[in-house]
Design a protein around this motif. Structure first.
Motif, short mmCIF file in Angstrom:
data_model
loop_
_atom_site.label_atom_id
_atom_site.label_comp_id
_atom_site.label_asym_id
_atom_site.label_seq_id
_atom_site.Cartn_x
_atom_site.Cartn_y
_atom_site.Cartn_z
N SER A 1 -4.00 8.23 -9.39
CA SER A 1 -4.15 9.50 -8.68
C SER A 1 -5.54 9.64 -8.12
O SER A 1 -6.52 9.34 -8.80
CB SER A 1 -3.84 10.66 -9.63
OG SER A 1 -3.99 11.88 -8.95
N ASN A 2 -5.64 10.09 -6.90
CA ASN A 2 -6.93 10.35 -6.27
C ASN A 2 -7.10 11.83 -6.00
O ASN A 2 -7.57 12.24 -4.96
CB ASN A 2 -7.04 9.59 -4.94
CG ASN A 2 -7.10 8.10 -5.13
OD1 ASN A 2 -7.46 7.63 -6.21
ND2 ASN A 2 -6.72 7.36 -4.12
N LEU B 1 2.00 11.30 -1.09
CA LEU B 1 1.23 12.50 -0.79
C LEU B 1 2.01 13.71 -1.28
O LEU B 1 3.12 13.97 -0.82
CB LEU B 1 0.95 12.63 0.71
CG LEU B 1 0.10 11.54 1.36
CD1 LEU B 1 -0.10 11.84 2.84
CD2 LEU B 1 -1.25 11.40 0.66
N ARG C 1 0.48 2.05 11.31
CA ARG C 1 -0.08 2.85 10.21
C ARG C 1 -1.55 3.14 10.46
O ARG C 1 -2.01 4.26 10.24
CB ARG C 1 0.10 2.11 8.88
CG ARG C 1 -0.31 2.95 7.69
CD ARG C 1 0.03 2.27 6.39
NE ARG C 1 -0.21 3.13 5.27
CZ ARG C 1 0.12 2.82 4.03
NH1 ARG C 1 0.72 1.67 3.76
NH2 ARG C 1 -0.15 3.64 3.05
N GLU D 1 -2.25 9.43 6.20
CA GLU D 1 -2.96 9.78 4.97
C GLU D 1 -4.20 10.62 5.28
O GLU D 1 -4.54 11.55 4.55
CB GLU D 1 -3.37 8.54 4.18
CG GLU D 1 -2.19 7.74 3.66
CD GLU D 1 -1.82 6.55 4.54
OE1 GLU D 1 -1.83 6.69 5.78
OE2 GLU D 1 -1.50 5.49 3.98
N ARG E 1 1.02 1.19 -7.36
CA ARG E 1 0.83 -0.27 -7.44
C ARG E 1 1.87 -0.86 -8.37
O ARG E 1 2.24 -0.28 -9.37
CB ARG E 1 -0.55 -0.57 -7.99
CG ARG E 1 -1.67 0.10 -7.21
CD ARG E 1 -2.79 -0.83 -6.95
NE ARG E 1 -3.97 -0.14 -6.46
CZ ARG E 1 -4.12 0.31 -5.23
NH1 ARG E 1 -3.15 0.18 -4.37
NH2 ARG E 1 -5.21 0.91 -4.85
N CYS F 1 4.30 3.62 3.30
CA CYS F 1 4.04 2.21 2.99
C CYS F 1 4.05 1.43 4.30
O CYS F 1 4.28 2.00 5.37
CB CYS F 1 5.09 1.64 2.03
SG CYS F 1 6.71 1.38 2.79
N VAL G 1 1.79 4.87 -0.84
CA VAL G 1 1.03 6.09 -1.11
C VAL G 1 2.01 7.26 -1.18
O VAL G 1 2.88 7.41 -0.33
CB VAL G 1 -0.02 6.36 -0.01
CG1 VAL G 1 -0.71 7.70 -0.21
CG2 VAL G 1 -1.05 5.23 0.02
N ARG H 1 -3.13 12.83 -3.47
CA ARG H 1 -2.74 11.45 -3.15
C ARG H 1 -2.58 10.63 -4.41
O ARG H 1 -3.42 10.69 -5.31
CB ARG H 1 -3.82 10.84 -2.25
CG ARG H 1 -3.57 9.39 -1.93
CD ARG H 1 -4.72 8.81 -1.12
NE ARG H 1 -4.55 7.38 -1.00
CZ ARG H 1 -4.70 6.71 0.13
NH1 ARG H 1 -5.03 7.34 1.23
NH2 ARG H 1 -4.53 5.41 0.16
N GLU H 2 -1.52 9.84 -4.44
CA GLU H 2 -1.31 8.87 -5.52
C GLU H 2 -1.05 7.52 -4.89
O GLU H 2 -0.15 7.38 -4.06
CB GLU H 2 -0.10 9.26 -6.39
CG GLU H 2 -0.27 10.56 -7.14
CD GLU H 2 0.96 10.91 -7.96
OE1 GLU H 2 1.73 9.99 -8.34
OE2 GLU H 2 1.16 12.11 -8.20
N ASP H 3 -1.83 6.53 -5.27
CA ASP H 3 -1.62 5.16 -4.81
C ASP H 3 -0.71 4.48 -5.83
O ASP H 3 -1.02 4.44 -7.01
CB ASP H 3 -2.93 4.41 -4.69
CG ASP H 3 -3.82 4.98 -3.60
OD1 ASP H 3 -4.98 5.30 -3.90
OD2 ASP H 3 -3.34 5.11 -2.47
N ASP I 1 0.82 -1.22 0.00
CA ASP I 1 0.00 0.00 0.00
C ASP I 1 0.85 1.27 0.00
O ASP I 1 0.74 2.12 0.90
CB ASP I 1 -0.97 0.01 1.19
CG ASP I 1 -1.96 -1.14 1.13
OD1 ASP I 1 -2.33 -1.55 0.01
OD2 ASP I 1 -2.34 -1.65 2.20
#
Length: 146
Positions: free
Chosen positions: A144-145, A43, A115, A121, A133, A59, A41, A129-131, A39
């Motif tokens: 991207s969120n 920011l 976490r 987050e 993967r 992470c 992320v 935010r970008e996840d 996971d």
């Protein structure tokens, strides 16, 4: 003697700084992926007034050993990619939350319980935010969120 024109230099310096921060985040993410971090992320804090850095990379790993290995991998990948050492390293003693401070970019490597407890987050929810993967072939994909 003519005075220096600082206005013209300003934007190029800012652009160089942003490019350096982007290279640094990419090296950090690569180091995390090398040790199967979960996971991941990113920011982007550049749009937040009074933020003390430009990016957080977050992470987690499933054990003290994995968290420690992720942190070591990040330090090594950043050294190879951009030749920098962290300004500060915290949390190696118990490896529940290791923080690697590179000035404009801060890496947070957690165990899942830590976490969940600190919820960074959510604390910095105003950040873009970008996840991150990892695809089956090993290529990085970013969602991207914003």
């Amino acid at each position: 003697m003519e005075p220096l024109k600082t206005e013209a230099a300003g934007p190029s310096i800012q652009m160089k700084k942003k490019n350096e921060s982007k290279k640094l985040t990419e090296a950090i993410v690569h180091g995390m992926l090398e040790r199967k971090a979960k996971d991941i992320v990113l920011l982007d804090m550049t749009g937040i007034e009074n933020a003390f850095c430009e990016y957080f990379v977050i992470c987690h790993g499933d054990s003290n050993t994995q968290v420690d290995a992720i942190a070591d991998s990040v330090v090594e990948e950043v050294r190879k990619a951009v030749g920098e050492k962290p300004w500060s390293k915290e949390g190696y003693e118990n490896a529940e939350w290791i923080l690697l401070d590179y000035g404009n970019v801060v890496a947070h490597i957690f165990q899942p319980t830590q976490r969940e407890f600190y919820r960074i987050e959510e604390l910095w929810a105003d950040a873009r935010r970008e996840d991150i993967r990892e695809e089956a072939v090993g290529k990085k994909s970013v969602k991207s969120n914003a």
